[in-house]
Structure formats: structure tokens, C-alpha cells
Scaffold this motif. Sequence first.
Motif, PDB file in Angstrom:
ATOM      1  N   ILE A 186       0.836  -1.199   0.000  1.00 27.40           N
ATOM      2  CA  ILE A 186       0.000   0.000   0.000  1.00 27.40           C
ATOM      3  C   ILE A 186       0.875   1.254   0.000  1.00 27.40           C
ATOM      4  O   ILE A 186       0.564   2.250  -0.674  1.00 27.40           O
ATOM      5  N   ALA A 187       1.988   1.186   0.732  1.00 29.58           N
ATOM      6  CA  ALA A 187       2.926   2.319   0.728  1.00 29.58           C
ATOM      7  C   ALA A 187       3.492   2.538  -0.673  1.00 29.58           C
ATOM      8  O   ALA A 187       3.665   3.687  -1.112  1.00 29.58           O
ATOM      9  N   TYR A 188       3.744   1.439  -1.409  1.00 28.76           N
ATOM     10  CA  TYR A 188       4.221   1.578  -2.799  1.00 28.76           C
ATOM     11  C   TYR A 188       3.174   2.297  -3.649  1.00 28.76           C
ATOM     12  O   TYR A 188       3.511   3.143  -4.492  1.00 28.76           O
ATOM     13  N   LYS A 193       4.038   3.739  -7.184  1.00 25.97           N
ATOM     14  CA  LYS A 193       4.885   2.667  -7.712  1.00 25.97           C
ATOM     15  C   LYS A 193       4.060   1.375  -7.823  1.00 25.97           C
ATOM     16  O   LYS A 193       4.351   0.374  -7.179  1.00 25.97           O
ATOM     17  N   PRO A 194       3.033   1.388  -8.695  1.00 25.40           N
ATOM     18  CA  PRO A 194       2.192   0.192  -8.835  1.00 25.40           C
ATOM     19  C   PRO A 194       2.964  -1.008  -9.368  1.00 25.40           C
ATOM     20  O   PRO A 194       2.573  -2.155  -9.125  1.00 25.40           O
ATOM     21  N   ALA A 197       4.002  -2.580  -6.231  1.00 31.54           N
ATOM     22  CA  ALA A 197       2.883  -2.992  -5.385  1.00 31.54           C
ATOM     23  C   ALA A 197       2.185  -4.244  -5.922  1.00 31.54           C
ATOM     24  O   ALA A 197       1.910  -5.185  -5.161  1.00 31.54           O
ATOM     25  N   GLY A 198       1.895  -4.284  -7.237  1.00 30.73           N
ATOM     26  CA  GLY A 198       1.155  -5.404  -7.820  1.00 30.73           C
ATOM     27  C   GLY A 198       1.798  -6.755  -7.585  1.00 30.73           C
ATOM     28  O   GLY A 198       1.145  -7.678  -7.052  1.00 30.73           O
ATOM     29  N   PRO A 199       3.072  -6.930  -7.953  1.00 29.52           N
ATOM     30  CA  PRO A 199       3.714  -8.236  -7.726  1.00 29.52           C
ATOM     31  C   PRO A 199       3.784  -8.625  -6.250  1.00 29.52           C
ATOM     32  O   PRO A 199       3.690  -9.809  -5.911  1.00 29.52           O
ATOM     33  N   VAL A 227      -2.467  -7.664 -12.177  1.00 27.21           N
ATOM     34  CA  VAL A 227      -1.535  -8.771 -11.927  1.00 27.21           C
ATOM     35  C   VAL A 227      -2.346 -10.007 -11.552  1.00 27.21           C
ATOM     36  O   VAL A 227      -3.198  -9.954 -10.662  1.00 27.21           O
ATOM     37  N   ASP A 228      -2.110 -11.106 -12.250  1.00 26.86           N
ATOM     38  CA  ASP A 228      -2.822 -12.344 -11.994  1.00 26.86           C
ATOM     39  C   ASP A 228      -2.317 -12.952 -10.686  1.00 26.86           C
ATOM     40  O   ASP A 228      -1.171 -13.376 -10.588  1.00 26.86           O
TER      41      ASP A 228
END
Length: 238
Positions: A186-188, A193-194, A197-199, A227-228
Amino acid sequence: MKAESHVASTPPNIDAFKREVDEELRREQIASVWRRWGLWIVGAIFLGLAIFGGVLWWNISQTKKSHAEGEAVAHVFTDMSEGRSQDAEKKLKPFTESDIDGYRAAAKLATAGLRQAANDSKSAIAGYKAVAEDESLAKPYRDLALIRWTAAEYDSMKPQDVVTRLKPLAVKGNPWFGSAGEMVAIAYLNLNKPELAGPLFAAIANDEAVPESIRRRTRQMAGLLGVDAVAQPDGEKK
């Protein structure tokens, strides 16, 4: 001639005589040592027995004390879990000074939690921080305190400070990967910086060691970021 023959056939037994003299000397030496040092020897024996008995008693008393403290702490936590927490902080106070690290850490963490529940955030944060920075405690206690400390003041922290504080715990295999990783992810997002965050959300969602409630949230977040996060059987992985 017969007398001479008799004398020649029964010579003194020199070896036996020497042994007898040696034994007599040893007896005399032992008697002399005992006369001089006997009281000291007896005193040393009794002192050794007293020390051994003292150590044995101390170990037994510490074990009894540990069991008694454990039962008392467990009783307080049982009351808290069943909603009887009116005097919980007062009851926990003696254990915050316990010689047993686990009881001391548990009492301090529970006290901070009670203050947080009473909306005394400042005091709660100070309590968590004190445990997190207490190097006399084992790392698992300090890590748990660090998680709760960060969660308690998360809204007032800069996103980069969250990442710096929790990133060492936000790794797969760490017991606090789920909680720490979710806050770091969440901070990312707050740092725009998605791509980081996503990975991280997906890794948490696919980690079976993470509590299911956290996995559900992070799976949804990963999906929103494209992101799957749905784990596939090994044979279907590309």
C-alpha cells in the motif's frame, strides 16, 4: 653346616619389608594431613553440598515461579478474550517487569493493545515502540511489536518510512510476510509505484502460509492492478 644352610634358605624378604615401610609412611602422612587440614576438608565438602543444594533449590523455585506466572498470565488473557477486561491492565502490570522474557513481552504488548482499544493511540504507540526496540527480547516479540507499532501510526507516516521500516519483514518465508507485505505494498501505491505494489500483492495472495483474510484482500488488489494472483497448478504454469 645345617645351621648355615637354614640361614641361607630363609633370607629376609626385602621387598615385603619395603612395602610395609611405605604403607606405614603413607598412613603417617595421611594422619598428618588430616590433623592439619581435616576441618578444612570437611568444611569444603559441606560447602560443596550446600552450593549444589542451593543451585538445585533455585532451579526448582524458578520452575515453580515460571509455572505460576504462566497460569496467572493465561488467566488474564482468558478474561480479556471473554470480554472481562475492566481490570486487565492492572492485572498485567506485575508481569511487565517479569524476569521471563515471554511473559514480559506478552504483558507489554497486551497493555499497549488495551490502550489502543481505549483510543489512547499515543500511549499505545509508545508501548509497541518500547517492545520493538527492546533488544533484551527475542526477535519474534520485537517483530510483532514492530508490525503493531507501524499499523497503529500508519496513517501519520510517510510512505517511504513504512517501506524502510517493514521491508525486511515483507519477504516470503518471514512469519509476518502477510501483514508487513500488505502495508509495504500500500505504501508503494502511495508512492505511485504500482509496478512494485502489484507483484507484492500477488506474492502474498499466493503464499499459503499467510492468513486467508489477508490473501483475499491482496488477491483483489493484485487483480485491480492487472496482476494475476490466482495460483495455478505446476503443470499449467507457463
